[in-house]
Design an enzyme around this catalytic site. Structure first.
Site, PDB file in Angstrom:
ATOM      1  N   ASP A 282       2.448  -1.603  -4.525  1.00  0.00           N
ATOM      2  CA  ASP A 282       1.038  -1.235  -4.650  1.00  0.00           C
ATOM      3  C   ASP A 282       0.480  -1.899  -5.897  1.00  0.00           C
ATOM      4  O   ASP A 282       1.216  -2.125  -6.874  1.00  0.00           O
ATOM      5  CB  ASP A 282       0.902   0.298  -4.755  1.00  0.00           C
ATOM      6  CG  ASP A 282      -0.489   0.786  -4.338  1.00  0.00           C
ATOM      7  OD1 ASP A 282      -0.583   1.426  -3.276  1.00  0.00           O
ATOM      8  OD2 ASP A 282      -1.459   0.526  -5.077  1.00  0.00           O
TER       9      ASP A 282
ATOM     10  N   LYS B 190      -6.241   3.309  18.293  1.00  0.00           N
ATOM     11  CA  LYS B 190      -6.252   4.174  17.100  1.00  0.00           C
ATOM     12  C   LYS B 190      -7.656   4.725  16.844  1.00  0.00           C
ATOM     13  O   LYS B 190      -7.840   5.918  16.588  1.00  0.00           O
ATOM     14  CB  LYS B 190      -5.737   3.379  15.891  1.00  0.00           C
ATOM     15  CG  LYS B 190      -5.880   4.080  14.570  1.00  0.00           C
ATOM     16  CD  LYS B 190      -5.050   5.346  14.478  1.00  0.00           C
ATOM     17  CE  LYS B 190      -5.489   6.164  13.292  1.00  0.00           C
ATOM     18  NZ  LYS B 190      -4.780   7.422  13.145  1.00  0.00           N
TER      19      LYS B 190
ATOM     20  N   PRO C  46     -11.757   1.431   3.790  1.00  0.00           N
ATOM     21  CA  PRO C  46     -12.859   2.410   3.779  1.00  0.00           C
ATOM     22  C   PRO C  46     -14.113   1.884   4.484  1.00  0.00           C
ATOM     23  O   PRO C  46     -14.150   0.726   4.889  1.00  0.00           O
ATOM     24  CB  PRO C  46     -13.125   2.606   2.280  1.00  0.00           C
ATOM     25  CG  PRO C  46     -12.676   1.339   1.635  1.00  0.00           C
ATOM     26  CD  PRO C  46     -11.559   0.799   2.469  1.00  0.00           C
TER      27      PRO C  46
ATOM     28  N   PHE D 230     -11.696  10.805  19.790  1.00  0.00           N
ATOM     29  CA  PHE D 230     -11.503  11.912  20.741  1.00  0.00           C
ATOM     30  C   PHE D 230     -11.153  13.217  20.011  1.00  0.00           C
ATOM     31  O   PHE D 230     -11.646  14.287  20.373  1.00  0.00           O
ATOM     32  CB  PHE D 230     -10.382  11.573  21.742  1.00  0.00           C
ATOM     33  CG  PHE D 230     -10.870  10.854  22.967  1.00  0.00           C
ATOM     34  CD1 PHE D 230     -11.617   9.684  22.858  1.00  0.00           C
ATOM     35  CD2 PHE D 230     -10.580  11.328  24.231  1.00  0.00           C
ATOM     36  CE1 PHE D 230     -12.063   9.015  23.987  1.00  0.00           C
ATOM     37  CE2 PHE D 230     -11.033  10.665  25.365  1.00  0.00           C
ATOM     38  CZ  PHE D 230     -11.768   9.507  25.249  1.00  0.00           C
TER      39      PHE D 230
ATOM     40  N   CYS E 231     -10.247   9.756   7.476  1.00  0.00           N
ATOM     41  CA  CYS E 231     -10.184   8.928   8.686  1.00  0.00           C
ATOM     42  C   CYS E 231     -11.252   9.189   9.741  1.00  0.00           C
ATOM     43  O   CYS E 231     -11.874   8.248  10.220  1.00  0.00           O
ATOM     44  CB  CYS E 231      -8.807   9.073   9.314  1.00  0.00           C
ATOM     45  SG  CYS E 231      -7.525   8.340   8.301  1.00  0.00           S
TER      46      CYS E 231
ATOM     47  N   ARG F  29     -13.175  28.973   8.237  1.00  0.00           N
ATOM     48  CA  ARG F  29     -12.033  28.505   9.035  1.00  0.00           C
ATOM     49  C   ARG F  29     -11.581  29.526  10.065  1.00  0.00           C
ATOM     50  O   ARG F  29     -10.590  29.310  10.770  1.00  0.00           O
ATOM     51  CB  ARG F  29     -10.859  28.170   8.104  1.00  0.00           C
ATOM     52  CG  ARG F  29     -11.134  27.003   7.181  1.00  0.00           C
ATOM     53  CD  ARG F  29     -11.161  25.685   7.938  1.00  0.00           C
ATOM     54  NE  ARG F  29     -11.517  24.570   7.077  1.00  0.00           N
ATOM     55  CZ  ARG F  29     -11.566  23.325   7.507  1.00  0.00           C
ATOM     56  NH1 ARG F  29     -11.318  23.028   8.761  1.00  0.00           N
ATOM     57  NH2 ARG F  29     -11.903  22.363   6.695  1.00  0.00           N
TER      58      ARG F  29
ATOM     59  N   GLY G 160       0.848  -1.201   0.000  1.00  0.00           N
ATOM     60  CA  GLY G 160       0.000   0.000   0.000  1.00  0.00           C
ATOM     61  C   GLY G 160       0.875   1.239   0.000  1.00  0.00           C
ATOM     62  O   GLY G 160       1.559   1.544   0.984  1.00  0.00           O
TER      63      GLY G 160
ATOM     64  N   SER H 208      -2.623  -0.135   8.695  1.00  0.00           N
ATOM     65  CA  SER H 208      -3.972   0.382   8.409  1.00  0.00           C
ATOM     66  C   SER H 208      -4.754   0.463   9.707  1.00  0.00           C
ATOM     67  O   SER H 208      -4.471  -0.255  10.665  1.00  0.00           O
ATOM     68  CB  SER H 208      -4.728  -0.570   7.480  1.00  0.00           C
ATOM     69  OG  SER H 208      -4.060  -0.753   6.271  1.00  0.00           O
TER      70      SER H 208
END
Ligand SMILES: NC(=O)c1ccc[n+]([C@@H]2O[C@H](COP(=O)([O-])OP(=O)(O)OC[C@H]3O[C@@H](n4cnc5c(N)ncnc54)[C@H](O)[C@@H]3O)[C@@H](O)[C@H]2O)c1
Length: 457
Positions: free
Chosen positions: A33, A216, A89, A222, A272, A429, A8, A127
């Site tokens: 990959d 993770k 995903p 959090f 993520c 922002r 990957g 991952s």
């Protein structure tokens, strides 16, 4: 010397292996990959991702002890340690769709490792995975009848895009989890030894496999929760003339709370946070904890609200219609210093404005190609313009959606002159000098702050 392989070559695999190769000149590091084009880019002068400092690290190690290859099988055969950093995903089909992790790439990799192995190996989960995935990996790998033994170690990646190289060079911590058996401990030590080449030993945390996998997901939950918490309060600020920046400062100076990740905005993005929280939600439901699942799911719902309500506020401020109006979006990347647009709030705002039939133009220094690809068919309705001054020309409004520092330094006097009046700025922002913009003549709307308008009636 160890032969290290990474399967990957994405946002995680490429940068992490480049930093390992740079700091461990005694090890040979190969990154493979299935995407041959991506590998060709890693071998070229124009790397497939933008990340500050990445070019230099790759240049130092590439060809010396860092190699990128599309030839997966033989590299698996030669490897002693295999990091797996394929994509995981959210599942889009079947049971758990929209929540659970889609582990098809992960499982294919496990089978590929098994098929091509002629010696025992340490396999490292890089991952982000649901807790207890290592057990499935071990079962697949150790189902062989060739006498091969595989130890599965968890070593989740905590880097943040935009600061990936710095995060890897000077990590807050490195986490390595393994089975508490003799061979598990040996495998764990092999991974600890790699990081110990440049990371102070007290920053390398060891744990049991399941704690490591779960940590993770919890770390991302959090972080995202803090963003959603301050964004929730920003909405209340807008109703009460409190200023969310002042509230965040007052709250964040409490040493128990701390100041970071308390900036109100149009919302978090990236591949993520959402995926990992939904994964956590799914796991809680799976283990019969619906109240715990609902608690964490609200973090994602709050974030979605932040994007949709931003569009609604734009429409309301612009006299309840944006149909046919040119609106310039400053930023497409999900955050500054990356070309990544996955789950970018900028694209959510873009879609919302297109639904309102606005004429949208997006500008970004590095992320326009990804934005175009992510928008799919809707990209045909959008203008992609690298020059922010051209993007803003003849626009009714500009909206800052990525905190690129160069957006702060633009000549807003000139931009104002080139826009349709009344001219609006929506700072998603909170990075611009709002008082200055107001003085120039803009009507300024920020997140969690009272608007500054130039209307007299
Ligand atoms: N992006 C981040 O900031 C970040 C940070 C920490 C952890 N993670 C986690 O790391 C993992 C990878 O994330 P990413 O952002 O690098 O994803 P990515 O999509 O950028 O890269 C994944 C790569 O794996 C390749 N791949 C998939 N199946 C393969 C196979 N069978 N053989 C060889 N290559 C294969 C894909 O072609 C792709 O290039 C995910 O689990 C993610 O949650 C990501």
């Amino acid at each position: 010397m160890a032969n290290v392989l990474c399967i990957g070559a994405g946002y995680v695999g490429g940068p992490t292996m480049a930093v390992i190769a740079k700091n461990c000149p005694g090890h040979r590091v190969v990154v493979v990959d299935i995407n041959a084009e991506k590998i060709a880019a890693w071998n070229s002068e124009r790397l497939p991702i933008y990340e500050p400092g990445l070019d230099e690290v790759v240049r130092t190690a590439r060809g010396r002890n860092l190699f990128f290859s599309a030839d997966i099988g033989p590299n698996i055969a030669e490897a002693d340690i295999i990091f797996v950093s394929v994509n995981t995903p959210t599942k889009t089909f079947g049971h758990g769709a929209g929540r659970a992790a889609d582990l098809q790439y992960w499982e294919k990799t496990a089978r590929q490792i098994l098929e091509n192995s002629t010696s025992s190996k340490v396999v490292v989960e890089k991952s982000t995975l649901p807790v207890r995935t290592a057990q499935a990996m071990e079962r697949i790998l150790n189902s062989n009848d060739r006498g091969l033994h595989f130890d599965v170690v968890s070593n989740p990646e905590f880097l943040a895009e935009g600061t990936a190289i710095q995060d890897m060079e000077q990590p807050d911590r490195v986490l390595v989890g393994a089975r508490q058996t003799a061979s598990g401990r040996e495998a764990m030590q092999a991974i600890v030894d790699i990081y110990a080449e440049w990371v102070p030993r007290e920053r390398i945390i060891t744990a049991n496999l399941w704690s490591s996998e779960l940590s993770k997901l919890v770390a991302n939950a959090f972080l995202a929760q803090r963003v959603s918490s301050i964004n929730a309060i920003a909405n209340l600020c807008e109703k009460t003339e409190a200023d969310v920046a002042e509230v965040a400062h007052a709250v964040g100076t409490d040493s128990r709370i701390g100041p970071r990740f308390l900036r109100a905005s149009v919302g978090f993005g990236g591949s993520c946070f959402k995926k990992d929280i939904l994964n956590l939600v799914y796991l809680c439901e799976h283990y019969g904890l619906p109240e715990v699942a609902a608690y964490w799911e609200q973090v994602v719902k709050m974030n979605e609200y932040q994007g949709t309500s931003f569009v609604q506020k734009m429409v309301a401020a612009m006299f309840n219609t944006v149909a046919g109006k040119r609106i310039a979006l400053l930023g497409a990347a999900f955050k500054a210093n990356t070309s990544d647009t996955r789950e970018s709030p900028a694209l959510a705002v873009c879609r919302g404005l297109l639904e309102e039939r606005a004429s949208v133009v997006i500008t970004d220094p590095y992320a326009l190609a990804n934005a175009q690809a992510d928008l799919g068919e809707q990209a045909e309705q959008v203008v992609f313009e690298p020059d922010p001054y051209v993007a803003a020309r003849d626009a009714h409004a500009i909206a800052v959606l990525t905190e690129w520092s160069h957006f702060v330094e633009l000549d807003y006097e000139a931009i104002f002159q080139s826009m349709v009046k009344p001219a609006f700025v929506f700072d998603g922002r909170n990075i611009l000098d709002h008082k200055k913009l107001h003085a120039i003549g803009f009507n300024v709307y920020a997140v969690g702050k009272p608007p500054l308008t130039n209307f007299t009636a």
